[in-house]
Every structure is written in C-alpha cells, then in structure tokens.
Design a protein around this motif. Structure first.
Motif, PDB file in Angstrom:
ATOM      1  N   UNK A  20      -1.606  18.197   4.213  1.00 21.90           N
ATOM      2  CA  UNK A  20      -2.448  16.801   4.468  1.00 21.90           C
ATOM      3  C   UNK A  20      -3.178  16.920   3.610  1.00 21.90           C
ATOM      4  N   UNK A  21      -3.965  15.799   3.282  1.00 24.45           N
ATOM      5  CA  UNK A  21      -5.551  15.442   3.057  1.00 24.45           C
ATOM      6  C   UNK A  21      -5.895  15.105   4.019  1.00 24.45           C
ATOM      7  N   UNK A  22      -7.432  15.421   5.044  1.00 25.77           N
ATOM      8  CA  UNK A  22      -7.830  14.509   5.678  1.00 25.77           C
ATOM      9  C   UNK A  22      -7.969  13.006   5.844  1.00 25.77           C
ATOM     10  N   UNK A  23      -7.700  12.216   4.542  1.00 32.56           N
ATOM     11  CA  UNK A  23      -8.118  10.948   4.334  1.00 32.56           C
ATOM     12  C   UNK A  23      -5.836  10.397   4.681  1.00 32.56           C
ATOM     13  N   UNK A  24      -5.270  11.519   4.108  1.00 33.95           N
ATOM     14  CA  UNK A  24      -3.688  10.485   4.216  1.00 33.95           C
ATOM     15  C   UNK A  24      -3.264  10.631   6.233  1.00 33.95           C
ATOM     16  N   UNK A  25      -2.671   9.128   5.586  1.00 32.02           N
ATOM     17  CA  UNK A  25      -2.352   8.363   6.876  1.00 32.02           C
ATOM     18  C   UNK A  25      -0.709   7.636   6.936  1.00 32.02           C
ATOM     19  N   UNK A  26      -1.052   7.655   5.864  1.00 30.91           N
ATOM     20  CA  UNK A  26       0.487   6.745   5.794  1.00 30.91           C
ATOM     21  C   UNK A  26       1.082   8.049   4.360  1.00 30.91           C
ATOM     22  N   UNK A  27       2.230   8.356   4.175  1.00 29.52           N
ATOM     23  CA  UNK A  27       3.854   9.128   3.310  1.00 29.52           C
ATOM     24  C   UNK A  27       5.037   9.099   3.506  1.00 29.52           C
ATOM     25  N   UNK A  28       5.217   9.149   2.064  1.00 26.52           N
ATOM     26  CA  UNK A  28       6.339   8.714   1.160  1.00 26.52           C
ATOM     27  C   UNK A  28       7.234   9.774   0.973  1.00 26.52           C
ATOM     28  N   UNK A  29       8.665   9.305   0.701  1.00 31.87           N
ATOM     29  CA  UNK A  29       9.567  10.319   0.200  1.00 31.87           C
ATOM     30  C   UNK A  29      10.449   9.960  -0.487  1.00 31.87           C
ATOM     31  N   UNK A  30      10.573   9.807  -1.917  1.00 32.15           N
ATOM     32  CA  UNK A  30      11.755   9.738  -2.732  1.00 32.15           C
ATOM     33  C   UNK A  30      12.898  11.083  -3.064  1.00 32.15           C
ATOM     34  N   UNK A  31      13.980  10.866  -2.769  1.00 35.78           N
ATOM     35  CA  UNK A  31      14.936  11.855  -3.642  1.00 35.78           C
ATOM     36  C   UNK A  31      15.469  11.548  -5.361  1.00 35.78           C
ATOM     37  N   UNK A  32      15.257  12.603  -5.720  1.00 42.48           N
ATOM     38  CA  UNK A  32      15.659  12.404  -7.281  1.00 42.48           C
ATOM     39  C   UNK A  32      16.849  13.358  -7.627  1.00 42.48           C
ATOM     40  N   UNK A  33      17.831  13.293  -7.205  1.00 42.64           N
ATOM     41  CA  UNK A  33      18.413  14.195  -7.445  1.00 42.64           C
ATOM     42  C   UNK A  33      20.205  13.314  -6.786  1.00 42.64           C
TER      43      UNK A  33
END
Length: 160
Positions: A147-160
């Motif tokens: 996690x970078x210091x500027x990260x405050x929102x996170x996303x995820x995607x399954x590709x299989x």
C-alpha cells in the motif's frame, strides 16, 4: 497510438508524465523520491516480477501502466496514468493500457488484479468500476500488496 513494452529510452518522458499528473494536475503530495520504482522500471517491473507498458503517440509517452506479480496468482496494477490530452473515448489510452495488462495477466495464469488509488482520482474510480473492478476494503488486500502512502481507495477484479 501504440502500446509498447517499457524501454529505458522512455524513462524521462514517463517520469515527467506521472509526476505531472500527480503533482500538477491533482495536487497529490508525492515526489520522485517517494516512488523508487519510477527511477528503475526495469528492476521493479521486468525480469519475471511483472511488466510495464507505455502508450506512445508520435514518439511521445502519453500513458503508462505496470503490473507486479504477487503470491497466489494475484497481481497489483501500478502507475496507470494518461496524459490529459489523450484521455476519453477518442483515444481510449487508459482502456488500451488496461486491456493489454489484463490480457498479459490471463496469459500468465493470474487470477485476481488489485489496485490502490487516491480518493482524488474520481474519473479513475469510474473507469475501474466501468471495467468490472469492485471497490474493496484495505483489509481485503492480499498480504503482499504494498500500500502506497497516497492510496486510500482499493479495487479488485477476478480474471478467471
């Protein structure tokens, strides 16, 4: 426009683009020294660690994206940036970069893509959501996701 694998000849243009978007366009308090990966793309993203691409128009870098391999078939998107003049439907720079990254991940047997971003990048949030990325809590990230210091929102995607 072409999507190309990173080469050292693009280094200075890439740094200028990323810092310009972060600092000048969005006022994010981050420097080159805060991002050692930008100084050495080859050793951070290549050589089996992931990959990095640039979008090039007439020998000008107009977009960037990188992927880092994590454990358990997971990957992390890093440095998806596009020049303001090359955003939107006319050029689809971000879409082409993301499509290239996702195809690469599928070819390499990866299962899930994760990313972190700042809450200031509202258009980026819409872009990820349009591309079937789901917002997740920081606690749902893989343990090896940096996690970078500027990260405050996170996303995820399954590709299989």
């Amino acid at each position: 426009m072409q999507i190309k694998s990173y080469e050292e000849k693009y280094r200075d243009q890439l740094i200028k683009l990323v810092l310009g978007v972060q600092q000048d366009e969005f006022g994010v308090a981050i420097t080159l020294d805060d991002q050692p990966d930008l100084k050495d793309i080859s050793n951070h993203y290549m050589n089996g660690l992931g990959h990095f691409w640039v979008a090039v128009q007439d020998d000008k870098v107009v977009g960037t994206i990188g992927v880092l391999f994590l454990e358990n078939g997971n990957v992390a998107i890093r440095k998806l940036f596009t020049d303001a003049e090359y955003r939107g439907k006319e050029y689809q720079t971000g879409q082409k970069l993301l499509d290239t990254l996702e195809a690469f991940c599928i070819e390499n047997g990866k299962k899930s893509i994760y990313l972190g971003t700042t809450d200031k990048f509202k258009a980026a949030h819409r872009f990820y959501e349009k591309n079937a990325y789901d917002e997740i809590n920081k606690t749902d990230l893989p343990v090896d996701f940096h996690v970078l210091a500027v990260d405050s929102k996170f996303y995820q995607k399954n590709i299989v």
